[in-house]
Design an enzyme around this catalytic site. Structure first.
Site, mmCIF file in Angstrom:
data_model
loop_
_atom_site.group_PDB
_atom_site.id
_atom_site.type_symbol
_atom_site.label_atom_id
_atom_site.label_comp_id
_atom_site.label_asym_id
_atom_site.label_seq_id
_atom_site.Cartn_x
_atom_site.Cartn_y
_atom_site.Cartn_z
ATOM 1 N N HIS A 1 -11.631 5.850 2.371
ATOM 2 C CA HIS A 1 -11.681 7.188 2.962
ATOM 3 C C HIS A 1 -11.622 8.260 1.892
ATOM 4 C CE1 HIS A 1 -7.293 7.118 2.233
ATOM 5 N NE2 HIS A 1 -7.424 5.833 2.511
ATOM 6 N N ASP B 1 0.872 -1.183 0.000
ATOM 7 C CA ASP B 1 0.000 0.000 0.000
ATOM 8 C C ASP B 1 0.908 1.231 0.000
ATOM 9 O OD1 ASP B 1 -2.849 1.051 2.109
ATOM 10 O OD2 ASP B 1 -1.832 1.992 0.414
#
Ligand code: 57R
Ligand code: CO
Length: 422
Positions: free
Chosen positions: A275, A195
């Site tokens: 998000h 990530d």
């Protein structure tokens, strides 16, 4: 297309690097080659013009993208039309008009986002080929970070790394990055979540994928990849976050994985989320959870979201566990006077090097900081910094993650980080 290439017929060819080359093929007297005086009969070999080799990315990636995209225009991501009562947007003159209006402004974010996305694609293309069991986690992290710095042509807070390179393994779902001195080595049986983030003018592209080197957990990876694609497909202007979570949960729970003869359901991790993203702020305040809930908050036109899902064969719930590597300044944190001078100077270094962008201990050392731990923990305790310890499901369980960044443009949804890989 730079000036060099779109040469108009009547233009005098620009003097290339070695004028030699030019002269050769033009005889003084303009006579066709080889026919001139004194050269009777001897057929002078026509030196072949060296073909202009198209500049390509290297392995490991080192070529700044401004060299590969000389006109500064970066490729658009995958476009998905809005659905239901927002489908009209695709063809709505008015929407197309104000989008075009927005498009005129060179500064407009789209091209900055696409440049960051192209860096992410090219760095991960190499990472997916390069990462192998037996490698140290620190070497994997630095290879990804060196690629990002070179390709985005890092320049202070103008453009660079978006947040710490996450290399969470197995039951650890997120927020693990090696700290200085970490000797951890990637194992054959490990399930690795890569990530990493790239930003241009604070526009962060946040995208993640899972690698495994043993087929046992392939169904888990498939489940999470499908759940993330459902999230991307169902996301849109006016979509309610709680409802979107329901679609993601439905897809995730329609999968199971057999491990040593035992069939395990794939569970969405209930306290992790996608998000919204704001300039220089990785978590923009809106969370896209992975389990149906009654959050009536709507996605809005122009917003920018990281759609990420996490699946687990464990409890489907994470706790903060282990040594912390990830930190970020708390946006609009209350101003508190600092008595600890080491904390004051560390905060100055953080403001200068990262601002509100997340960072990890390795980046502090790269910025020249040493013996910073006491000051770092003091800044956390004073509520100036947020610490993000590794987020772990139960030991023995396996977790996977897939993530893309999407842009809710007035006319269409753009999956800016989409690539040929995922
Ligand atoms: O994307 C300090 C970072 N993020 C890096 C990324 O979901 C993030 O906790 C934040 O470095 C800080 C989560 N959701 C609750 C709010 C319900 C996690 C999981 C994914 C991750 C890493 C994330 C999360 N929260 N913010 C972005
Ligand atoms: Co994210």
């Amino acid at each position: 297309m730079t000036a060099a290439t779109d040469k108009k017929a009547d233009e005098v060819p620009p003097v290339s690097a070695d004028p030699e080359e030019e002269v050769d093929d033009v005889e003084e007297d303009g006579a066709p080659e080889g026919q001139g005086a004194g050269g009777e009969g001897k057929k002078k070999k026509k030196k072949k013009k060296p073909k202009k080799k198209k500049l390509e990315q290297t392995e490991p990636p080192t070529v700044g993208l401004s060299k590969l995209f000389p006109d500064g225009k970066y490729p658009e991501g995958e476009l998905q039309d809005y659905k239901d009562d927002n489908a009209y947007r695709t063809t709505s003159e008015e929407k197309r008009y104000n989008e075009r209006m927005a498009m005129e402004d060179p500064e407009v974010t789209y091209n900055n986002i696409r440049r960051a996305a192209e860096v992410h694609r090219q760095v991960r293309r190499y990472a997916r080929k390069y990462i192998k069991p037996g490698m140290r986690m620190i070497d994997i992290a630095e290879t990804i970070e060196n690629g990002t710095r070179a390709l985005v042509e890092e320049n202070g807070l103008e453009c660079g790394i978006g947040f710490p390179t996450g290399l969470s393994l197995n039951h650890v779902a997120a927020h693990y990055s090696p700290n200085p001195g970490d000797t951890l080595v990637l194992g054959e049986k490990d399930v690795l979540k890569v990530d990493f983030g790239v930003h241009v003018k604070g526009r962060i592209v946040d995208s993640a994928f899972t690698l495994s080197f043993d087929p046992t957990y392939d169904p888990l990876l498939e489940a999470v990849k499908a759940a993330t694609e459902t999230g991307i497909r169902e996301a849109g202007i006016d979509v309610r976050l709680g409802e979107l979570a329901g679609y993601i949960q439905e897809t995730m729970e329609s999968y199971e994985v057999e491990v040593n003869g035992k069939v395990l359901p794939v569970k969405p991790i209930e306290n992790l989320s996608g998000h919204s993203i704001n300039p220089y702020q990785i978590h923009g305040g809106k969370s896209v959870l992975l389990v149906k809930n009654d959050d009536q908050t709507k996605m809005e036109e122009g917003e920018y979201f990281a759609i990420e899902t996490f699946g687990s064969t464990g409890r489907g719930k994470v706790i903060e566990q282990g040594e912390c590597s990830h930190y970020a300044r708390i946006v609009d944190a209350p101003h508190v006077p600092l008595r600890l001078t080491s904390a004051k100077s560390l905060l100055n270094s953080i403001n200068k090097n990262f601002g509100t962008l997340p960072f990890c201990r390795r980046y502090l050392e790269r910025a020249g900081e040493s013996k910073y731990l006491l000051a770092l923990n003091h800044l956390v305790a004073q509520g100036i910094l947020q610490d993000y310890p590794p987020l772990c499901d139960v030991r023995g369980s396996m977790t996977a993650q897939f993530e893309h960044t999407i842009l809710l443009r007035p006319t269409r949804k753009e999956v800016v980080s989409r690539g040929e890989d995922y």
